[in-house]
Design an enzyme around this catalytic site. Structure first.
Site, PDB file in Angstrom:
ATOM      1  N   LYS A 158      -5.151  11.375  -3.560  1.00 28.27           N
ATOM      2  CA  LYS A 158      -3.855  10.722  -3.703  1.00 28.27           C
ATOM      3  C   LYS A 158      -3.653  10.208  -5.122  1.00 28.27           C
ATOM      4  O   LYS A 158      -4.611   9.759  -5.765  1.00 28.27           O
ATOM      5  CB  LYS A 158      -3.733   9.531  -2.737  1.00 28.27           C
ATOM      6  CG  LYS A 158      -3.670   9.901  -1.273  1.00 28.27           C
ATOM      7  CD  LYS A 158      -3.496   8.646  -0.438  1.00 28.27           C
ATOM      8  CE  LYS A 158      -3.347   8.956   1.040  1.00 28.27           C
ATOM      9  NZ  LYS A 158      -3.176   7.714   1.840  1.00 28.27           N
ATOM     10  N   LYS A 237       9.608  11.496   5.768  1.00 26.91           N
ATOM     11  CA  LYS A 237       9.956  11.022   7.104  1.00 26.91           C
ATOM     12  C   LYS A 237      11.259  11.652   7.605  1.00 26.91           C
ATOM     13  O   LYS A 237      12.213  11.808   6.844  1.00 26.91           O
ATOM     14  CB  LYS A 237      10.087   9.502   7.087  1.00 26.91           C
ATOM     15  CG  LYS A 237       8.798   8.790   6.693  1.00 26.91           C
ATOM     16  CD  LYS A 237       9.044   7.320   6.390  1.00 26.91           C
ATOM     17  CE  LYS A 237       7.798   6.635   5.867  1.00 26.91           C
ATOM     18  NZ  LYS A 237       8.058   5.248   5.433  1.00 26.91           N
ATOM     19  N   GLU A 275       2.183  -0.329   5.030  1.00 23.82           N
ATOM     20  CA  GLU A 275       2.002   0.878   5.828  1.00 23.82           C
ATOM     21  C   GLU A 275       0.554   1.057   6.266  1.00 23.82           C
ATOM     22  O   GLU A 275      -0.381   0.753   5.522  1.00 23.82           O
ATOM     23  CB  GLU A 275       2.467   2.099   5.031  1.00 23.82           C
ATOM     24  CG  GLU A 275       3.917   2.000   4.577  1.00 23.82           C
ATOM     25  CD  GLU A 275       4.486   3.325   4.118  1.00 23.82           C
ATOM     26  OE1 GLU A 275       3.758   4.330   4.111  1.00 23.82           O
ATOM     27  OE2 GLU A 275       5.676   3.349   3.765  1.00 23.82           O
ATOM     28  N   ARG A 291       9.738  -3.025  -1.914  1.00 22.25           N
ATOM     29  CA  ARG A 291      11.194  -2.833  -1.951  1.00 22.25           C
ATOM     30  C   ARG A 291      11.688  -2.699  -0.518  1.00 22.25           C
ATOM     31  O   ARG A 291      10.899  -2.657   0.421  1.00 22.25           O
ATOM     32  CB  ARG A 291      11.548  -1.554  -2.727  1.00 22.25           C
ATOM     33  CG  ARG A 291      10.836  -0.309  -2.175  1.00 22.25           C
ATOM     34  CD  ARG A 291      11.284   0.964  -2.849  1.00 22.25           C
ATOM     35  NE  ARG A 291      10.463   2.104  -2.496  1.00 22.25           N
ATOM     36  CZ  ARG A 291      10.549   2.800  -1.371  1.00 22.25           C
ATOM     37  NH1 ARG A 291      11.437   2.446  -0.442  1.00 22.25           N
ATOM     38  NH2 ARG A 291       9.763   3.846  -1.124  1.00 22.25           N
TER      39      ARG A 291
END
Length: 439
Positions: A158, A237, A275, A291
């Protein structure tokens, strides 16, 4: 209360912020690129100014131009919306140096949470479990191999400063590690100007669950329930719902307590999302989005809290309009994203309605969809007393919804919602690939 605010974004989120500001008595200034002159956010704002040509690098990412417009129009604050400069600490700092209010967390908080390597270390400090992986950044192949061998394949590489699937590579066996490490670092550098990556264990087909947070900047933290965002295509998503059918009371309590500890200790200000990956009885911290999120409406439905309004209050007055301990969650909400498959002009538009139905968008009949930005045209959100009723309502709304002239993913969303897997609530992040492969 501030009197005038500039929105440094476009489309659906800009429209959402304008509507919240109008209800709060705040005048709004929109900025737009030359490609967006007919966008709804330009039409609804009290004032609107073109800040550059279509490429976002010359318009929506031009921080100097945005700040100049804000100062010249007498704005007191800038709201960054989502994407673009919304998690850019340098932009936030420039805004504050200009004497304006940044609608977001402190720049130092953004920096701390924006780097995923540092965020992992911070999460551990406050008692949140993280996926097994790198201790710090992975700067060479040897270190990556050692981490992968320790974790066991598959692993995922990542980008430390990334998101949205960029700079992210899944590695199933050792022979593929070197090439994917190089590709991930290159993608990270080109997309985020930072080639730093790290390696962690890849959890096959987990649930993607996130908590919606709103905080007052003084240690007061409200958790507005969790969202399940497991229906994804290439890490983007497609469908979100609240609450999650996969989260037990025990996991929820542990998640919420860890999140409160973290956000309270940081004296976090405004809206944010933390998350997690959930698999069985275990959950692992992924990242914090400092945010507001695209999928915030489902949390607004189940909590009754106007997240944009509270975000503005928290950042301009260091307060919330409610007691964080008084949040009461009820019912079920589902959101689907309506994405364009290609540019075109909308020749016919019929929006569904009825109790518990919401349509967040920037499109209208006659609007020409441009190819320069994100494919999402609209979000259709429904609310009902339980999941089964919410699914039925969403299917009714999707079948009622008409958008002609532009090809969208509307029919595919109907198909996904109709599957036994989705309706049972027993699925993970691999659902889309199981149904459609790589299409």
């Amino acid at each position: 209360m501030i009197k005038k605010l500039l929105i440094a974004n476009r489309g659906e989120i800009a429209v959402r912020i304008i509507r919240a500001c109008k209800e709060m008595g705040i005048k709004t200034v929109s900025v737009y690129s030359s490609a967006d002159k007919e966008n709804l956010h330009v039409k609804l704002a009290d004032e609107a100014y073109c800040i550059g040509p279509a490429p976002s690098s010359k318009s929506y990412l031009n921080g100097d131009a945005i700040i100049t417009v804000a100062l010249r129009t007498g704005c007191e604050a800038i709201h960054p919306g989502v994407g673009f400069l919304s998690e850019n600490a340098s932009f936030a700092r420039d805004i504050e140096k200009s004497g304006l209010i940044w609608i977001g967390p402190e720049p130092e908080t953004i920096e701390l949470l924006g780097n995923k390597v540092v965020a992992r270390e911070t999460a551990l400090k406050y008692g949140l479990p993280v996926t097994p992986g790198s201790e710090g950044a992975t700067d060479d192949l040897k270190k990556a191999e050692e981490t992968a061998d320790k974790c066991g394949y598959p692993v995922i590489i990542k980008a430390a400063s990334g998101g949205g699937g960029k700079g992210m590579r899944i590695v199933w066996k050792k022979e593929e590690l070197a090439e994917n490490l190089k590709i991930a670092s290159s993608e990270a550098l080109s997309n985020f100007a930072d080639g730093t990556v790290y390696v962690e264990k890849y959890i096959v087909n987990p649930r993607h669950v996130e908590l919606q947070v709103i905080a007052d900047g003084k240690g007061g933290v409200a958790i507005l329930g969790e969202r399940d965002c497991s229906v994804q295509k290439n890490h983007q998503k497609l469908i979100e719902e609240s609450p999650s059918p996969a989260v037990s009371t025990e996991i929820r309590e542990k998640m919420c307590q860890g999140a409160k500890n973290l956000f309270s200790a940081l004296k976090y200000r405004g809206a944010g999302t933390i998350e997690f990956l959930v698999t069985g009885k275990d959950f692992y911290f992924m990242e914090v989005n400092a945010r507001v999120q695209v999928e915030h409406p489902v949390s607004e439905f189940v909590s009754g809290v106007d997240i944009i309004r509270e975000q503005i209050l928290a950042c301009t007055e260091n307060k919330l309009s409610f007691n964080p301990d008084d949040v009461s969650l009820k019912g079920w909400s589902i959101e689907v994203r309506i994405n364009a498959k290609a540019p075109g002009t909308i020749t016919n538009l019929m929006i569904p309605g009825g109790p518990g139905v919401r349509f967040d968008s920037f499109i209208y009949q006659g609007y020409t969809v441009v190819p320069n930005y994100d494919a999402m045209l609209a979000k259709l959100i429904v609310y009902d007393s339980d999941r089964k009723k919410a699914i039925k309502k969403m299917l009714r709304c999707l079948k009622e919804f008409k958008l002609e002239g532009v090809m969208t993913n509307q029919e595919q969303q109907i198909e996904i919602l109709s599957t036994k897997q989705f309706q049972s609530g027993k699925f993970g992040t691999s659902l889309y690939e199981e149904l459609y492969g790589n299409k």
